[in-house]
Design an enzyme around this catalytic site. Sequence first.
Site, mmCIF file in Angstrom:
data_model
loop_
_atom_site.group_PDB
_atom_site.id
_atom_site.type_symbol
_atom_site.label_atom_id
_atom_site.label_comp_id
_atom_site.label_asym_id
_atom_site.label_seq_id
_atom_site.Cartn_x
_atom_site.Cartn_y
_atom_site.Cartn_z
ATOM 1 N N ASP A 284 0.842 -1.193 0.000
ATOM 2 C CA ASP A 284 0.000 0.000 0.000
ATOM 3 C C ASP A 284 0.881 1.249 0.000
ATOM 4 O OD1 ASP A 284 -2.201 -1.609 0.113
ATOM 5 O OD2 ASP A 284 -2.478 -1.416 2.279
ATOM 6 N N TYR B 49 4.962 -9.178 7.377
ATOM 7 C CA TYR B 49 4.519 -7.828 7.734
ATOM 8 C C TYR B 49 4.835 -7.527 9.183
ATOM 9 C CZ TYR B 49 1.456 -8.369 3.646
ATOM 10 O OH TYR B 49 0.962 -8.585 2.387
ATOM 11 N N TYR C 153 -5.105 -10.517 2.969
ATOM 12 C CA TYR C 153 -5.366 -9.112 3.320
ATOM 13 C C TYR C 153 -5.121 -8.954 4.817
ATOM 14 C CZ TYR C 153 -7.751 -8.798 -1.226
ATOM 15 O OH TYR C 153 -8.067 -8.818 -2.561
#
Length: 432
Positions: A245, A311, A383
């Site tokens: 993103d 992440y 996601y």
Amino acid sequence: MTVIEDARALLAAGPLCDACLGRPFADRSFGLTNDERGRALRTTIALAEDTDYESTPPGECWICEGHCGEYEAWADRVADELEGIHFETYQVGTRVPPLVEENDRLLRAEAGMDEEAGERFKSEFNREVGKRVGRKTGTAVDFERPDVLALLNLEREGDVEIQINPAFVYGRYRKLERDIPQTEWPCRECGGSGKELGPTGEIDCEYCGGSGYLYDESVEGYVAPLVRDAMDGEEGVFHGAGREDVDARMLERGRPFVAEVKEPHRRTPSVETLEAEINDAAAGAIEVEGLRLATHEMVERVKEHDASKTYRMDVEFGERVDPDAFEAALDELRGATIDQFTPERVDHRRASVTRTRDVYEIDGELTDDTHATIELHGAGGLYVKELVSGDNGRTEPSLAGLLDVTAEVTALDVVDVRGENEPFEREVFFRD
Ligand SMILES: [Zn+2]
Ligand SMILES: [Zn+2]
């Protein structure tokens, strides 16, 4: 019929140069040129008949109308056109006048031979000019993926068109600041022109301030022009292995990418120098490392290779979270298969479906009653913001759901993008 009888029949149809006489026998005696085959046949017939030996210059040949005497001249022209372009491999293609091909078939038919006997004029011409180009330029022919392609148009004298195939640099990038997109993002108001129509004519687009872009910087903007310049090309194109993103950083091991340069005049710049130039110019906004010269297959590799992502996230909870419950929720998610209905925030043109993705590893700690940091390694396409928030029940299970509180990712970093079954970097994809 014997070879000699066939050759006699060919010669009876009209004057032939050696190459055109030899070409119908091109599949015999590997190691000879068609020119040599033709000369040998003509010599043998003269000896057998005890007649004077007479050769026919290509200019008098009714098939090629002189083209078989022009290999050297075309090769010189190609070498001239390639001056100043660095390449290691080449290929030659020829546009042959239809009449030459027609005559070549007619010749065989008149001599009672198969119309396809031997070799086509086009392939002989490509090879004969090609090997001379190789000698003149010290490079090698490549029929699969040459660096340059020379197209000869025999219908227009001396007409050579050069095509330069793109060159590629592979590397990994880190994005050390937030709000930098991976690729340049044209302004949606002016479509990238930077202009809009004011009351008295064209003015700078108010939305983007006239730059044409929504963001002043991008990873592509730092990388592609410098790679293009290092390879002295026309255009640089950036291909990432997925993208984070805009508000996420890309840290630690970084993300694989390929920079493609169209029409490069240099193909082997120093990747160390290039790496230093990009990192200097980006001044800490982004960094690249591990640059290597790559093959064109590397583009598909970075775009298609299945990759897992790691992440690191800052998470904020709506109310106090009990440390034991937090640990239990992480235990629940570790190794879990997650059902995700296409999130609201994702591109609406994409079809809404429920898909499943695995969480390979997850760890975290509460930094206070309502905040945590979490590190997660998951399958590509998971996601993660929705894995934390639950996305109003569209993602199941989720951290918010398991804890029965609201939860939101307040900061997200990607720290690794790695191939699922094998690394992105395989030697077969590199040129150095
Ligand atoms: Zn000829
Ligand atoms: Zn604009």
